[in-house]
Every structure is written in C-alpha cells, then in structure tokens.
Design a protein around this motif. Structure first.
Motif, mmCIF file in Angstrom:
data_model
loop_
_atom_site.group_PDB
_atom_site.id
_atom_site.type_symbol
_atom_site.label_atom_id
_atom_site.label_comp_id
_atom_site.label_asym_id
_atom_site.label_seq_id
_atom_site.Cartn_x
_atom_site.Cartn_y
_atom_site.Cartn_z
ATOM 1 N N TRP A 117 0.818 -1.215 0.000
ATOM 2 C CA TRP A 117 0.000 0.000 0.000
ATOM 3 C C TRP A 117 0.853 1.266 0.000
ATOM 4 C CZ3 TRP A 117 0.979 2.966 4.307
ATOM 5 C CH2 TRP A 117 1.595 2.323 5.375
ATOM 6 N N LEU A 118 2.166 1.125 0.193
ATOM 7 C CA LEU A 118 3.045 2.295 0.170
ATOM 8 C C LEU A 118 3.336 2.679 -1.279
ATOM 9 C CD1 LEU A 118 5.572 1.368 2.996
ATOM 10 C CD2 LEU A 118 3.610 2.873 3.136
ATOM 11 N N ASP A 119 2.326 3.236 -1.937
ATOM 12 C CA ASP A 119 2.494 3.617 -3.333
ATOM 13 C C ASP A 119 3.009 5.048 -3.437
ATOM 14 O OD1 ASP A 119 0.343 5.187 -2.611
ATOM 15 O OD2 ASP A 119 -1.114 4.109 -3.834
ATOM 16 N N ALA A 121 1.573 7.835 -4.036
ATOM 17 C CA ALA A 121 0.764 8.848 -3.353
ATOM 18 C C ALA A 121 1.103 8.903 -1.866
ATOM 19 C CB ALA A 121 -0.723 8.549 -3.550
ATOM 20 N N TRP A 122 1.354 7.748 -1.263
ATOM 21 C CA TRP A 122 1.700 7.729 0.164
ATOM 22 C C TRP A 122 2.995 8.476 0.396
ATOM 23 C CZ3 TRP A 122 5.629 6.436 3.401
ATOM 24 C CH2 TRP A 122 5.314 6.361 4.768
ATOM 25 N N TRP A 123 4.024 8.175 -0.412
ATOM 26 C CA TRP A 123 5.308 8.820 -0.226
ATOM 27 C C TRP A 123 5.198 10.329 -0.391
ATOM 28 C CZ3 TRP A 123 8.642 5.788 1.979
ATOM 29 C CH2 TRP A 123 8.651 4.417 1.707
ATOM 30 N N ALA A 125 2.812 12.254 0.223
ATOM 31 C CA ALA A 125 2.043 12.908 1.283
ATOM 32 C C ALA A 125 2.826 13.067 2.582
ATOM 33 C CB ALA A 125 0.761 12.114 1.552
ATOM 34 N N GLN A 126 3.970 12.409 2.713
ATOM 35 C CA GLN A 126 4.713 12.420 3.972
ATOM 36 C C GLN A 126 5.824 13.465 3.954
ATOM 37 O OE1 GLN A 126 3.419 10.311 6.320
ATOM 38 N NE2 GLN A 126 1.978 9.901 4.655
ATOM 39 N N ARG A 134 10.439 5.819 8.384
ATOM 40 C CA ARG A 134 9.842 4.604 7.836
ATOM 41 C C ARG A 134 10.887 3.746 7.124
ATOM 42 N NH1 ARG A 134 4.729 2.820 6.518
ATOM 43 N NH2 ARG A 134 4.270 3.782 8.519
#
Length: 215
Positions: A117-119, A121-123, A125-126, A134
């Motif tokens: 799930w760490l696609d 978009a996730w990266w 956003a952080q 992480r």
C-alpha cells in the motif's frame, strides 16, 4: 543526460533553484551554467529505487553500476520482490553482492511485498522526517540511504546528505582547495543554498562524475 530525453524530467522547481543558487554562491555561479541543460533522471518506483541505493552503499560508483546491471539481468528491469525473495542468499552472492547486501536486498523486498500500500501517493504525502523514519525500519537502510531516496525518488528540493562522501569531496575540492572538510564546515557552506540544497548537491556531484547523479 539532456532534458529532451524522454527518460528525464526536469523538476518544476529546478530553474527557480538555479537562479537562487547562482545569485547566492560563487562556486555554483560557475558550475550551474556548465551543466545547466542536464537534470535528475526520472526515477523508477520506490522499491526499485531503494534496492539500487542499497546495492550502491559503501562501494565505488563503477562497482555499484556493475552489481545493479547483474541484478537486473537476473530478475528483469522491474525487479519484482517475488524474484528477489525466490533467490537464496548464496544465489544473490553469486551475482556479486556481499552477504550483508544479499540480506539487505531480501529484507527490502520482503518489506515492500508486505507493505504494497506504500504507493507513490503515500510517499508524496509524507514529510522528510516521516519517510526517513519509515525507511530506517528496513535492515540495512540508514540515514544516507533514506536521503538518497528523498532526492532521487521523491525529488525533495532541500535535502543535504552530509553522510555522502562524494558530496564532502566536492565541497572540499571547490570550497577548501582540497583540504579535508568536516560535516560542520559543509553545513556552514550549505547555509547559502537553502531552500534548494538538493539542487546544489546535485551540481556538486555532477562536477565530479556524470554517473554520480543517478539512482
């Protein structure tokens, strides 16, 4: 490494950063025009980028490129986690990896397989500190590796990788007449580069070796 190449993508902030650095730093005022039409390579996915960074840790650039090519030849350009995990440590070592790197590459593959799930978009956003924290959960990934990921996968504009020996070498060469430079001294020099320390670091790397600016 010219930007019209479809493999490359000039970050939206790059020109603004160059204008700032040329005005603020006497060395970059000379370097940037020399390489101004070049840019960071468009990254692969987060998993492939991190594996390549791990493979290149603490070895020469030439050896890092050789090991990466051998790994890609064995598992294909996508380097799927399933392929890495299907190889034993001995098989990975037969490709030239050290025992520790074979273990680290397998650990990273397992991590990304379990955290699919760490696609992208996730990266995106952080913030930097969350991403460093992480990534450092993965065995074999330290601050240097995480900062390379911030620069070469995410394109974060203000990363200063003071653990990078090539960057310290470039600062020594250009700002200290080749004398050894401490991280404190390098940080002092880099104050003028904010908020574009990634771009300044890239041009300093580029001044030493064209191949040093790709992951």
């Amino acid at each position: 490494m010219h930007c019209p190449d479809m493999r490359l993508q000039r970050p939206a902030y790059w020109d603004e950063a160059c204008d700032h650095l040329v005005q603020r730093d006497r060395i970059l005022k000379k370097l940037i025009p020399m390489y101004g039409q070049e840019c960071i390579q468009r990254p692969q996915g987060p998993y492939q980028t991190l594996i390549r960074i791990i493979v290149g840790q603490q070895i020469s650039l030439a050896l890092g490129r050789k090991l990466w090519r051998q790994l890609v030849q064995d598992c294909g350009p996508e380097l799927h986690p399933e392929c890495i995990l299907s190889r034993t440590e001995a098989e990975l070592r037969s490709l030239g990896l050290s025992l520790r790197k074979a273990q680290y590459v397998r650990d990273a593959a397992q991590y990304f397989q379990q955290a699919s799930w760490l696609d992208g978009a996730w990266w995106q956003a952080q913030d930097n500190s969350a991403i460093v924290a992480r990534l450092c959960e993965i065995r074999g990934v330290g601050r240097w590796s995480a900062e390379m990921f911030l620069i070469f996968f995410l394109g974060r504009p203000d990363v200063l990788p003071l653990d990078d020996t090539a960057l310290l070498k470039a600062i020594s060469c250009h700002y200290f007449s080749g004398e050894p430079v401490s991280r404190f001294e390098a940080r002092e020099v880099a104050q003028a580069w904010a908020p574009w320390r990634t771009v300044a670091s890239w041009y300093l790397w580029r001044s030493l070796d064209a191949a040093a600016v790709e992951y």
